[in-house]
Design an enzyme around this catalytic site. Structure first.
Site, PDB file in Angstrom:
ATOM      1  N   TRP A   1       0.859  -1.187   0.000  1.00 20.41           N
ATOM      2  CA  TRP A   1       0.000   0.000   0.000  1.00 20.41           C
ATOM      3  C   TRP A   1       0.894   1.236   0.000  1.00 20.41           C
ATOM      4  O   TRP A   1       1.850   1.309   0.765  1.00 20.41           O
ATOM      5  CB  TRP A   1      -0.914   0.042   1.241  1.00 20.41           C
ATOM      6  CG  TRP A   1      -1.565   1.378   1.358  1.00 20.41           C
ATOM      7  CD1 TRP A   1      -2.579   1.856   0.591  1.00 20.41           C
ATOM      8  CD2 TRP A   1      -1.188   2.448   2.242  1.00 20.41           C
ATOM      9  NE1 TRP A   1      -2.855   3.162   0.944  1.00 20.41           N
ATOM     10  CE2 TRP A   1      -2.039   3.547   1.947  1.00 20.41           C
ATOM     11  CE3 TRP A   1      -0.229   2.593   3.246  1.00 20.41           C
ATOM     12  CZ2 TRP A   1      -1.940   4.771   2.630  1.00 20.41           C
ATOM     13  CZ3 TRP A   1      -0.132   3.811   3.924  1.00 20.41           C
ATOM     14  CH2 TRP A   1      -0.986   4.872   3.613  1.00 20.41           C
TER      15      TRP A   1
ATOM     16  N   GLU B   1      -3.258  -2.747  -2.320  1.00 19.85           N
ATOM     17  CA  GLU B   1      -4.355  -2.099  -1.586  1.00 19.85           C
ATOM     18  C   GLU B   1      -4.651  -0.691  -2.093  1.00 19.85           C
ATOM     19  O   GLU B   1      -3.782   0.166  -2.114  1.00 19.85           O
ATOM     20  CB  GLU B   1      -3.990  -2.031  -0.092  1.00 19.85           C
ATOM     21  CG  GLU B   1      -5.062  -1.404   0.782  1.00 19.85           C
ATOM     22  CD  GLU B   1      -4.681  -1.375   2.267  1.00 19.85           C
ATOM     23  OE1 GLU B   1      -3.499  -1.649   2.587  1.00 19.85           O
ATOM     24  OE2 GLU B   1      -5.548  -1.063   3.096  1.00 19.85           O
TER      25      GLU B   1
ATOM     26  N   LYS C   1      -7.200   2.931  -2.106  1.00 22.67           N
ATOM     27  CA  LYS C   1      -7.740   3.834  -1.098  1.00 22.67           C
ATOM     28  C   LYS C   1      -8.468   4.969  -1.797  1.00 22.67           C
ATOM     29  O   LYS C   1      -8.232   5.230  -2.969  1.00 22.67           O
ATOM     30  CB  LYS C   1      -6.556   4.355  -0.264  1.00 22.67           C
ATOM     31  CG  LYS C   1      -6.927   5.126   0.966  1.00 22.67           C
ATOM     32  CD  LYS C   1      -5.726   5.204   1.894  1.00 22.67           C
ATOM     33  CE  LYS C   1      -6.038   6.127   3.046  1.00 22.67           C
ATOM     34  NZ  LYS C   1      -5.075   6.017   4.127  1.00 22.67           N
TER      35      LYS C   1
ATOM     36  N   ASP D   1      -9.882  -3.005   2.027  1.00 24.87           N
ATOM     37  CA  ASP D   1      -9.894  -2.410   3.368  1.00 24.87           C
ATOM     38  C   ASP D   1     -11.257  -1.765   3.563  1.00 24.87           C
ATOM     39  O   ASP D   1     -11.698  -0.971   2.723  1.00 24.87           O
ATOM     40  CB  ASP D   1      -8.758  -1.375   3.474  1.00 24.87           C
ATOM     41  CG  ASP D   1      -8.634  -0.756   4.864  1.00 24.87           C
ATOM     42  OD1 ASP D   1      -9.659  -0.284   5.398  1.00 24.87           O
ATOM     43  OD2 ASP D   1      -7.520  -0.721   5.411  1.00 24.87           O
TER      44      ASP D   1
ATOM     45  N   HIS E   1     -11.743   1.989   2.962  1.00 22.91           N
ATOM     46  CA  HIS E   1     -11.181   2.608   1.764  1.00 22.91           C
ATOM     47  C   HIS E   1     -12.144   2.804   0.599  1.00 22.91           C
ATOM     48  O   HIS E   1     -11.731   2.885  -0.554  1.00 22.91           O
ATOM     49  CB  HIS E   1      -9.967   1.804   1.294  1.00 22.91           C
ATOM     50  CG  HIS E   1      -8.798   1.958   2.210  1.00 22.91           C
ATOM     51  ND1 HIS E   1      -7.522   1.582   1.881  1.00 22.91           N
ATOM     52  CD2 HIS E   1      -8.705   2.478   3.455  1.00 22.91           C
ATOM     53  CE1 HIS E   1      -6.708   1.837   2.883  1.00 22.91           C
ATOM     54  NE2 HIS E   1      -7.405   2.381   3.857  1.00 22.91           N
TER      55      HIS E   1
ATOM     56  N   HIS F   1      -8.685  -6.179   4.884  1.00 25.35           N
ATOM     57  CA  HIS F   1      -8.274  -5.341   5.994  1.00 25.35           C
ATOM     58  C   HIS F   1      -9.554  -4.929   6.698  1.00 25.35           C
ATOM     59  O   HIS F   1     -10.230  -4.002   6.272  1.00 25.35           O
ATOM     60  CB  HIS F   1      -7.495  -4.113   5.501  1.00 25.35           C
ATOM     61  CG  HIS F   1      -6.030  -4.347   5.426  1.00 25.35           C
ATOM     62  ND1 HIS F   1      -5.129  -3.369   5.107  1.00 25.35           N
ATOM     63  CD2 HIS F   1      -5.295  -5.462   5.676  1.00 25.35           C
ATOM     64  CE1 HIS F   1      -3.910  -3.882   5.142  1.00 25.35           C
ATOM     65  NE2 HIS F   1      -3.986  -5.149   5.482  1.00 25.35           N
TER      66      HIS F   1
ATOM     67  N   ASP G   1     -12.169   7.146   7.051  1.00 17.95           N
ATOM     68  CA  ASP G   1     -11.248   6.027   7.236  1.00 17.95           C
ATOM     69  C   ASP G   1     -10.560   6.148   8.595  1.00 17.95           C
ATOM     70  O   ASP G   1      -9.356   6.325   8.687  1.00 17.95           O
ATOM     71  CB  ASP G   1     -10.222   6.070   6.091  1.00 17.95           C
ATOM     72  CG  ASP G   1      -9.268   4.899   6.120  1.00 17.95           C
ATOM     73  OD1 ASP G   1      -9.629   3.857   6.704  1.00 17.95           O
ATOM     74  OD2 ASP G   1      -8.161   5.024   5.566  1.00 17.95           O
TER      75      ASP G   1
ATOM     76  N   ASP H   1     -10.241   4.000  11.143  1.00 16.15           N
ATOM     77  CA  ASP H   1      -9.551   2.851  11.721  1.00 16.15           C
ATOM     78  C   ASP H   1      -9.897   2.583  13.182  1.00 16.15           C
ATOM     79  O   ASP H   1      -9.024   2.295  13.989  1.00 16.15           O
ATOM     80  CB  ASP H   1      -8.026   2.982  11.538  1.00 16.15           C
ATOM     81  CG  ASP H   1      -7.620   2.931  10.076  1.00 16.15           C
ATOM     82  OD1 ASP H   1      -7.877   1.907   9.442  1.00 16.15           O
ATOM     83  OD2 ASP H   1      -7.059   3.920   9.564  1.00 16.15           O
TER      84      ASP H   1
ATOM     85  N   ASP I   1      -7.034  -4.311  10.315  1.00 13.22           N
ATOM     86  CA  ASP I   1      -6.244  -3.079  10.134  1.00 13.22           C
ATOM     87  C   ASP I   1      -6.926  -1.919  10.826  1.00 13.22           C
ATOM     88  O   ASP I   1      -7.791  -1.258  10.254  1.00 13.22           O
ATOM     89  CB  ASP I   1      -6.060  -2.774   8.634  1.00 13.22           C
ATOM     90  CG  ASP I   1      -5.228  -1.508   8.419  1.00 13.22           C
ATOM     91  OD1 ASP I   1      -4.562  -1.063   9.374  1.00 13.22           O
ATOM     92  OD2 ASP I   1      -5.243  -0.957   7.297  1.00 13.22           O
TER      93      ASP I   1
HETATM   94  C1  RNT Z   1      -3.639   2.778   5.097  1.00 15.59           C
HETATM   95  C2  RNT Z   1      -3.798   1.343   4.758  1.00 15.59           C
HETATM   96  C3  RNT Z   1      -2.705   0.435   5.221  1.00 15.59           C
HETATM   97  C4  RNT Z   1      -2.189   0.792   6.585  1.00 15.59           C
HETATM   98  C5  RNT Z   1      -1.160  -0.153   7.142  1.00 15.59           C
HETATM   99  C6  RNT Z   1      -0.468   0.422   8.352  1.00 15.59           C
HETATM  100  O1  RNT Z   1      -4.743   3.506   4.801  1.00 15.59           O
HETATM  101  O2  RNT Z   1      -5.033   0.876   5.230  1.00 15.59           O
HETATM  102  O3  RNT Z   1      -3.157  -0.873   5.207  1.00 15.59           O
HETATM  103  O4  RNT Z   1      -3.238   0.898   7.493  1.00 15.59           O
HETATM  104  O5  RNT Z   1      -0.267  -0.476   6.146  1.00 15.59           O
HETATM  105 ZN    ZN Z   2      -5.461  -1.247   5.186  1.00 17.89          ZN
END
Ligand code: RNT
Ligand code: ZN
Length: 418
Positions: free
Chosen positions: A184, A226, A228, A259, A262, A286, A294, A296, A326
């Site tokens: 990513w 990955e 986003k 993810d 994302h 993720h 986003d 997390d 994640d």
């Molecule tokens: C970031 C991505 C990625 C990170 C990790 C730390 O937006 O989701 O996966 O969270 O690599």
């Molecule tokens: Zn991620």
């Protein structure tokens, strides 16, 4: 309280709709869930003790007691792992290397820099996953890495990507379990660009180089890419967008990483699983919890997490969908974050295996949507908790809220002294 009696009653109730709870537990226990190392220290790592997190991602909060060394991070995860039932993997970012106090730059990393992680994982029977780190570095400071216009900087990051694949393959060989290597990059523009074509062309060229440089064995390494939508400071354009990576994953025959934070807020990853599985080699998930953006947040047992796990089980995709978590929350106890999020992911998986899969599919295929809805709703109040509790007890992990007092003790004895 003994969980057995409640389990026996629950078993009978599930059996009445054709679900074998013993089998569901067995299935849910063996699917690996990969837990992210970066929750333990707020995505800082050990490359540079004074390192700061960049790349448009951010941990918020400063709850005391975060891991400051590799040994502390290992001890913290070992503690958390005892609270989480089922097969576990540990996902390591490149910046978590053990460089023995010497500077090892991203274009210099080798398997040996992760050897102490490998021996630790082998001893505990954790699988491992790897992630190159394309952020928190002087050469990513202007927001570009693999899509950089400066050939020297772009090559530096290409080399990092190539090396990451070898390290991941090494993880797989050593642990005997396939390691997923997730690529990513944070590359993007804060404001409206006019040369997206050039940057996306650079990124594509970089992946051509990274994937052509070495061939790795699928039994040991599976690369994943990955996408986003945006990052902090990259709100207007993300070079590695969804469409970019769908094409990239197809061209290079690698996994696509989905993810949950994302995509646009009304899009759901659960709906993307069976769609991407038609053409793709596989998926790396993720699992996160995006609250309005986003963000997390720690994974909870919400509808989307359950829907994701159900889609995996309904489609029989267990071998091609790799589940990773994640998220990173620094505002509450970090070990509790691991325990809560990973327990919830496993709960969602168990709940997916407790669906009367054949029966539901038959109803749908026969056009009986009335019964489909009726069962999906009634299932929500079936005695899931009794099955989960029994599973926890039989796995030797704390039942219900019992894990919390263990975390509180660890906080008092260990974390508060840091
Ligand atoms: C970031 C991505 C990625 C990170 C990790 C730390 O937006 O989701 O996966 O969270 O690599
Ligand atoms: Zn991620």
């Amino acid at each position: 309280m003994n969980t057995e009696k409640m389990y026996e009653a629950a078993k009978e109730i599930y059996a009445s709709i054709g679900v074998d709870t013993d089998k569901a537990i067995e299935n849910a226990a063996k699917v690996p869930i990969s837990v992210q190392c970066w929750q333990g220290d707020d995505v800082i790592g050990f490359e540079n003790p004074d390192g700061a997190l960049t790349g448009g991602i951010q941990t918020t909060g400063n709850y005391p007691g975060k891991a400051r060394t590799i040994d502390e991070l290992k001890a913290d995860f070992d503690f958390a792992a005892k609270l989480i039932p089922g097969k576990k993997k540990f996902s390591i970012h490149a910046i978590y290397l053990d460089n023995d106090g010497k500077k090892v730059d991203r274009n210099e990393i080798e398997p040996k820099h992760y050897d102490t992680w490998v021996s630790w994982a082998k001893e505990r029977k954790y699988g491992l996953d790897f992630n190159p780190t394309f952020f928190s570095h002087p050469l990513s400071a202007d927001g570009f890495t693999l899509s950089h216009n400066d050939e020297e900087i772009r090559s530096f990051w290409v080399e990092h990507g190539i090396r990451s694949r070898k390290i991941s393959e090494y993880f797989g060989k050593e642990t005997g379990e396939t390691s997923c290597n997730n690529l990513w990059v944070p590359d993007g523009f804060k404001d409206t660009p006019v040369c997206k074509d050039i940057y996306r062309g650079n990124l594509a060229k970089s992946y051509d180089e990274i994937f052509a440089a070495v061939k790795t064995d699928d039994r040991y390494n599976l690369d994943a890419v990955e996408s986003k939508v945006f990052g902090i400071g990259a709100e207007s354009c993300t070079i590695g967008s969804n469409e970019f990576y769908i094409g990239c994953a197809m061209k290079h025959n690698v996994l696509i990483t989905l993810d949950t934070g994302h995509y646009h807020p009304t899009e759901v990853v659960s709906d993307k699983i069976s769609a991407t599985m038609q053409y793709m080699k596989g998926i790396l998930l993720h699992v996160s919890r995006p609250v309005r953006w986003d963000s997390d947040h720690v994974v909870i047992l919400d509808d989307e997490t359950k829907a994701i796990m159900s889609e995996i089980v309904r489609g029989g995709y267990e071998d091609r969908v790799h589940i990773g978590l994640d998220y990173f929350d620094a505002s509450i106890n970090r070990i509790a974050c691991w325990a809560i999020g990973a327990r919830n992911a496993r709960k969602a998986l168990l709940s997916a295996y407790l669906e009367p899969r054949e029966k539901l599919r038959e109803l749908e295929l026969n056009g009986d949507y009335t019964s489909r809805l009726a069962y999906l709703e009634e299932l929500k109040t079936f005695p899931f908790a009794a099955v989960w509790d029994r599973y926890c007890e039989c796995s030797g992990v704390p039942v219900r809220d019992q894990w919390l007092k263990e975390v509180k003790n660890y906080e008092a004895d260990v974390l508060s002294k840091r």
